[in-house]
Design an enzyme around this catalytic site. Structure first.
Site, mmCIF file in Angstrom:
data_model
loop_
_atom_site.group_PDB
_atom_site.id
_atom_site.type_symbol
_atom_site.label_atom_id
_atom_site.label_comp_id
_atom_site.label_asym_id
_atom_site.label_seq_id
_atom_site.Cartn_x
_atom_site.Cartn_y
_atom_site.Cartn_z
ATOM 1 N N ARG A 102 35.544 15.514 80.463
ATOM 2 C CA ARG A 102 34.974 14.855 81.633
ATOM 3 C C ARG A 102 34.687 13.400 81.302
ATOM 4 O O ARG A 102 33.986 13.109 80.340
ATOM 5 C CB ARG A 102 33.656 15.528 82.034
ATOM 6 C CG ARG A 102 33.853 16.855 82.673
ATOM 7 C CD ARG A 102 32.647 17.282 83.453
ATOM 8 N NE ARG A 102 31.407 17.259 82.691
ATOM 9 C CZ ARG A 102 30.216 17.422 83.232
ATOM 10 N NH1 ARG A 102 30.089 17.600 84.526
ATOM 11 N NH2 ARG A 102 29.137 17.418 82.480
ATOM 12 N N THR A 118 32.785 8.764 85.599
ATOM 13 C CA THR A 118 33.236 9.257 86.904
ATOM 14 C C THR A 118 33.042 10.760 87.059
ATOM 15 O O THR A 118 33.124 11.285 88.171
ATOM 16 C CB THR A 118 34.735 8.969 87.080
ATOM 17 O OG1 THR A 118 35.453 9.723 86.081
ATOM 18 C CG2 THR A 118 35.051 7.486 86.908
ATOM 19 N N ASP A 127 24.487 22.022 77.176
ATOM 20 C CA ASP A 127 25.914 21.803 76.914
ATOM 21 C C ASP A 127 26.476 23.009 76.165
ATOM 22 O O ASP A 127 26.150 23.240 74.992
ATOM 23 C CB ASP A 127 26.100 20.519 76.085
ATOM 24 C CG ASP A 127 27.570 20.143 75.981
ATOM 25 O OD1 ASP A 127 28.366 20.960 75.455
ATOM 26 O OD2 ASP A 127 27.944 19.047 76.434
ATOM 27 N N ASP A 158 28.384 22.163 72.827
ATOM 28 C CA ASP A 158 27.480 21.796 71.731
ATOM 29 C C ASP A 158 26.701 23.008 71.234
ATOM 30 O O ASP A 158 26.504 23.179 70.027
ATOM 31 C CB ASP A 158 26.508 20.704 72.192
ATOM 32 C CG ASP A 158 27.156 19.335 72.206
ATOM 33 O OD1 ASP A 158 28.165 19.137 71.494
ATOM 34 O OD2 ASP A 158 26.667 18.458 72.941
HETATM 35 N N1 URA Z 1 29.097 21.480 80.868
HETATM 36 C C1 URA Z 1 28.143 22.097 80.145
HETATM 37 O O1 URA Z 1 28.360 22.463 79.002
HETATM 38 N N2 URA Z 1 26.940 22.300 80.710
HETATM 39 C C2 URA Z 1 26.647 21.934 81.962
HETATM 40 O O2 URA Z 1 25.524 22.163 82.430
HETATM 41 C C3 URA Z 1 27.652 21.279 82.700
HETATM 42 C C4 URA Z 1 28.880 21.073 82.131
#
Ligand code: URA
Length: 214
Positions: free
Chosen positions: A109, A113, A205, A208
């Site tokens: 991502r 944007t 995330d 992560d």
């Molecule tokens: N990607 C993620 O890992 N967590 C989110 O909340 C949104 C996108």
């Protein structure tokens, strides 16, 4: 058991899935536990997404007698994890369907944007003839999922499903608007996104937390 919440969305409300999801949402959960839970919930969600696979009958011989018995029809299905967080879920799905093929889709991502940018795409050559289950734990804005499915459709894939651990309402709306033929399986649908495109309340995330990179 699964229930329909939004059109085209199956929420896997099995107590084991919901319990494991709660542990994953908890910020105190360690990387090791988070990764194991990701794999376990993916296996359970995979059980539901494969529930409607069509079956053929074959002749076999048991130790006692000849009989006709059921097997899954058609070519081996394809799991298509979106890198990198999708890898953790794909492991759990392969535990259940070890003969499945794997297509890797590299999209990230753009932080400004929030749009998806392609950097890797490797699939089985005959992917157009197979059922493809796209895998990404977080259906957040929906842009990445839409871009992944766009790429697969350009390769001729017609039979697609999308599996995630957690969806957002805006993500579901975006994906269903772009690809109304693609049904979604998830453990939960959260109401909103924050300004960074993270699902709220979400679980942070997923990449992560799976790989311990933050
Ligand atoms: N990607 C993620 O890992 N967590 C989110 O909340 C949104 C996108």
């Amino acid at each position: 058991m699964s229930t329909q919440s939004l059109p085209g969305v199956t929420v896997v409300d099995h107590p084991l899935v919901q319990h494991k999801l709660t542990l994953m949402r908890d910020k105190e959960t360690s990387t090791k536990t988070f990764r194991a839970l990701m794999r376990e919930t993916a296996t359970l969600i995979c059980y539901e997404v494969t529930r409607q696979l069509s079956m053929d009958e074959v002749e076999i011989q048991t130790p006692v007698a000849p009989t006709r018995a059921k097997v899954i029809a058609g070519k081996k299905l394809v799991f298509a994890p979106i890198l990198r967080a999708g890898l953790g879920m794909a492991e759990g799905m392969l535990d259940l369907v070890p003969a499945a093929r794997v297509a890797h889709i590299g999209l990230y991502r753009d932080p400004e944007t929030l749009e998806a940018v392609e950097y890797y795409f490797k699939t089985p050559e005959d992917i157009a003839d197979r059922l493809v289950i796209v895998v990404d734990p977080m259906l957040a804005t929906g842009h990445t999922a839409v871009a992944a499915i766009d790429l697969l459709k350009k390769r001729g894939v017609r039979d697609l499903r999308f599996v995630c651990l957690l969806a957002s309402v805006p993500g579901v709306e975006t994906l269903r608007a772009a690809h109304p033929d693609v049904e979604i399986w998830t453990a939960a649908v959260d109401p909103q996104l924050n300004d960074h495109g993270y699902i709220v309340p979400g679980l942070g995330d997923a990449g992560d937390r799976t790989f311990g990179t933050r």
